[in-house]
Design a protein around this motif. Structure first.
Motif, PDB file in Angstrom:
ATOM      1  N   SER A 184      -1.265   6.028   9.238  1.00  0.00           N
ATOM      2  CA  SER A 184      -0.769   5.394   8.037  1.00  0.00           C
ATOM      3  C   SER A 184       0.565   5.744   7.836  1.00  0.00           C
ATOM      4  O   SER A 184       1.280   6.363   8.269  1.00  0.00           O
ATOM      5  CB  SER A 184      -1.795   5.572   6.960  1.00  0.00           C
ATOM      6  OG  SER A 184      -1.731   4.604   5.820  1.00  0.00           O
TER       7      SER A 184
ATOM      8  N   GLU B 121      -8.816   7.079   2.794  1.00  0.00           N
ATOM      9  CA  GLU B 121     -10.094   7.330   1.950  1.00  0.00           C
ATOM     10  C   GLU B 121     -11.109   7.554   2.929  1.00  0.00           C
ATOM     11  O   GLU B 121     -11.907   8.555   2.599  1.00  0.00           O
ATOM     12  CB  GLU B 121     -10.333   6.093   1.113  1.00  0.00           C
ATOM     13  CG  GLU B 121      -9.357   5.716  -0.065  1.00  0.00           C
ATOM     14  CD  GLU B 121      -9.584   6.849  -1.049  1.00  0.00           C
ATOM     15  OE1 GLU B 121     -10.524   7.654  -1.153  1.00  0.00           O
ATOM     16  OE2 GLU B 121      -8.734   7.055  -1.944  1.00  0.00           O
TER      17      GLU B 121
ATOM     18  N   SER C 200      -2.522  -4.542  -5.130  1.00  0.00           N
ATOM     19  CA  SER C 200      -1.990  -3.898  -3.828  1.00  0.00           C
ATOM     20  C   SER C 200      -2.500  -4.439  -2.593  1.00  0.00           C
ATOM     21  O   SER C 200      -3.632  -4.981  -2.719  1.00  0.00           O
ATOM     22  CB  SER C 200      -1.996  -2.419  -3.759  1.00  0.00           C
ATOM     23  OG  SER C 200      -1.779  -1.595  -2.676  1.00  0.00           O
TER      24      SER C 200
ATOM     25  N   GLU D 275       1.073   6.991   1.835  1.00  0.00           N
ATOM     26  CA  GLU D 275      -0.334   6.908   1.649  1.00  0.00           C
ATOM     27  C   GLU D 275      -1.151   8.200   1.873  1.00  0.00           C
ATOM     28  O   GLU D 275      -2.329   8.240   1.638  1.00  0.00           O
ATOM     29  CB  GLU D 275      -0.697   5.876   2.503  1.00  0.00           C
ATOM     30  CG  GLU D 275      -0.352   4.367   2.110  1.00  0.00           C
ATOM     31  CD  GLU D 275      -0.738   3.143   2.850  1.00  0.00           C
ATOM     32  OE1 GLU D 275      -0.536   2.171   2.370  1.00  0.00           O
ATOM     33  OE2 GLU D 275      -1.018   3.505   3.901  1.00  0.00           O
TER      34      GLU D 275
ATOM     35  N   SER E 140       5.426  10.857  -3.904  1.00  0.00           N
ATOM     36  CA  SER E 140       4.270  10.189  -3.202  1.00  0.00           C
ATOM     37  C   SER E 140       4.568  10.179  -1.888  1.00  0.00           C
ATOM     38  O   SER E 140       3.869   9.344  -1.290  1.00  0.00           O
ATOM     39  CB  SER E 140       3.957   8.718  -3.892  1.00  0.00           C
ATOM     40  OG  SER E 140       5.003   7.998  -3.733  1.00  0.00           O
TER      41      SER E 140
ATOM     42  N   VAL F   8      -4.706   2.432   2.746  1.00  0.00           N
ATOM     43  CA  VAL F   8      -5.265   3.134   1.842  1.00  0.00           C
ATOM     44  C   VAL F   8      -6.697   3.340   1.957  1.00  0.00           C
ATOM     45  O   VAL F   8      -7.273   4.606   1.772  1.00  0.00           O
ATOM     46  CB  VAL F   8      -5.090   2.835   0.360  1.00  0.00           C
ATOM     47  CG1 VAL F   8      -5.883   3.442  -0.713  1.00  0.00           C
ATOM     48  CG2 VAL F   8      -3.541   2.490   0.058  1.00  0.00           C
ATOM     49  N   GLU F   9      -7.396   2.419   2.351  1.00  0.00           N
ATOM     50  CA  GLU F   9      -8.733   2.461   3.032  1.00  0.00           C
ATOM     51  C   GLU F   9      -8.969   3.580   4.213  1.00  0.00           C
ATOM     52  O   GLU F   9     -10.006   4.293   4.237  1.00  0.00           O
ATOM     53  CB  GLU F   9      -9.289   1.037   3.295  1.00  0.00           C
ATOM     54  CG  GLU F   9     -10.847   1.250   3.732  1.00  0.00           C
ATOM     55  CD  GLU F   9     -11.360  -0.311   4.027  1.00  0.00           C
ATOM     56  OE1 GLU F   9     -12.560  -0.385   4.377  1.00  0.00           O
ATOM     57  OE2 GLU F   9     -10.548  -1.205   4.129  1.00  0.00           O
TER      58      GLU F   9
ATOM     59  N   LYS G 282       1.958   1.985  -3.629  1.00  0.00           N
ATOM     60  CA  LYS G 282       0.899   1.975  -4.847  1.00  0.00           C
ATOM     61  C   LYS G 282       0.982   3.145  -5.511  1.00  0.00           C
ATOM     62  O   LYS G 282       0.814   3.066  -6.910  1.00  0.00           O
ATOM     63  CB  LYS G 282      -0.476   1.464  -4.115  1.00  0.00           C
ATOM     64  CG  LYS G 282      -1.475   1.552  -5.308  1.00  0.00           C
ATOM     65  CD  LYS G 282      -2.833   1.374  -4.626  1.00  0.00           C
ATOM     66  CE  LYS G 282      -3.806   0.984  -5.642  1.00  0.00           C
ATOM     67  NZ  LYS G 282      -4.471   2.278  -5.936  1.00  0.00           N
ATOM     68  N   VAL G 283       0.826   4.339  -4.864  1.00  0.00           N
ATOM     69  CA  VAL G 283       0.682   5.721  -5.501  1.00  0.00           C
ATOM     70  C   VAL G 283       2.079   5.739  -6.460  1.00  0.00           C
ATOM     71  O   VAL G 283       1.943   6.451  -7.422  1.00  0.00           O
ATOM     72  CB  VAL G 283       0.375   6.908  -4.516  1.00  0.00           C
ATOM     73  CG1 VAL G 283       0.800   7.990  -5.392  1.00  0.00           C
ATOM     74  CG2 VAL G 283      -0.626   6.865  -3.877  1.00  0.00           C
TER      75      VAL G 283
ATOM     76  N   HIS H 200      -2.442  12.570  -1.080  1.00  0.00           N
ATOM     77  CA  HIS H 200      -4.121  12.572  -1.130  1.00  0.00           C
ATOM     78  C   HIS H 200      -4.514  13.981  -1.172  1.00  0.00           C
ATOM     79  O   HIS H 200      -4.243  14.515  -0.098  1.00  0.00           O
ATOM     80  CB  HIS H 200      -4.609  11.347  -0.074  1.00  0.00           C
ATOM     81  CG  HIS H 200      -6.024  11.272  -0.251  1.00  0.00           C
ATOM     82  ND1 HIS H 200      -7.175  11.999  -0.358  1.00  0.00           N
ATOM     83  CD2 HIS H 200      -6.852   9.849  -0.773  1.00  0.00           C
ATOM     84  CE1 HIS H 200      -8.287  11.573  -0.542  1.00  0.00           C
ATOM     85  NE2 HIS H 200      -7.886  10.257  -0.587  1.00  0.00           N
TER      86      HIS H 200
ATOM     87  N   GLY I 247       0.717  -1.282  -0.090  1.00  0.00           N
ATOM     88  CA  GLY I 247      -0.035   0.174  -0.281  1.00  0.00           C
ATOM     89  C   GLY I 247       0.964   1.136   0.136  1.00  0.00           C
ATOM     90  O   GLY I 247       0.567   2.116  -0.768  1.00  0.00           O
TER      91      GLY I 247
END
Length: 249
Positions: free
Chosen positions: A188, A176, A56, A192, A245, A172-173, A34-35, A196, A31
């Motif tokens: 996190s 979000e 991911s 991550e 990132s 990531v969740e 990922k970005v 964002h 995770g």
């Protein structure tokens, strides 16, 4: 010669030496990375025609999937997890690349007040005052999730925070849902949180609870496609994607 000119020339020279046919390249990206892989993908595809298929999950889950026989072309995991795959023979040490370091930290929804976590006392007060807190599941191999859960115990706040604490499958969740306003605080990895647009990175956890995790990319089972991607990630354009990132040095 300007640095940007050197960068362009270096990438063009590398691209000119890549003559393999285009194909799908399977990437297991934890995770935190990922970005970065998604940022690097368009330039890589333009240069090679290859398409990245990114899967991911947590560091631990992806490590275990490779240990149990799955064969992506390349993986990006914590240095410790990648070393396990090297020991098991799934990755060769000379086919790895350090891509940077991520930090465990907190996020809040953009536009809301940014709390103080610069000292242990301020950090404790912020956690106690928060209406809701989320972190990823350490039992599934989430690095920051496991560390944050341990930190809560070390601070002696488990009983106090438990009623307002939620454990989600992925970091990531977590971010979000913080962005959506479902949780006031989210713990996190910096990589991550920083990219964002709808959240603000509060900062790293304060010492002695700070956690900086080195990450590496590695080719799995000598995949030629994985080697092409690893070579690209070693260029300034590839490494810039990690820095953009939220990866540090």
């Amino acid at each position: 010669m300007k640095a940007t000119h050197k960068r362009v020339i270096g990438i063009l020279i590398w691209a000119a030496t890549s003559t393999t046919q285009a194909e799908d390249i399977k990437v297991f990206a934890a995770g935190a990375s990922k970005v970065a892989i998604e940022l690097a993908a368009p330039a890589f595809t333009r240069m090679t025609g290859d398409t990245l298929v990114v899967i991911s999950d947590t560091v631990g889950a992806l490590r275990d999937r490779i240990s149990q026989g799955e064969r992506p072309d390349l993986t990006v995991l914590s240095q410790v997890a990648l070393q396990t795959l090297i020991t098991q023979g799934h990755v060769q040490a000379h086919q790895t690349l350090p891509v940077g370091v991520v930090s465990a930290g907190l996020a809040v929804k953009r536009g809301t007040p940014v709390p103080d976590i610069s000292t242990v006392e301020a950090f404790k007060q912020t956690l106690q005052q928060a209406k809701s807190i989320a972190h990823a599941d350490g039992a599934r191999g989430a690095t920051t999730g496991a560390h944050f859960a341990k930190t809560i115990d070390q601070l002696g706040l488990r009983e106090t925070l438990q009623p307002k604490l939620t454990v989600l499958p992925f970091g990531v969740e977590v971010i979000e849902k913080v962005a959506a306003g479902q949780y006031e605080l989210g713990a996190s990895q910096s990589s991550e949180i920083v990219p964002h647009d709808a959240v603000t990175y509060v900062g790293d956890l304060p010492a002695p609870f700070a956690l900086r995790t080195p990450y590496k990319a590695g080719v799995v089972h000598n995949s030629a496609a994985g080697e092409r991607l690893l070579k690209f990630l070693s260029t300034p354009a590839g490494l810039d994607a990690f820095q953009a990132s939220g990866f540090g040095k």
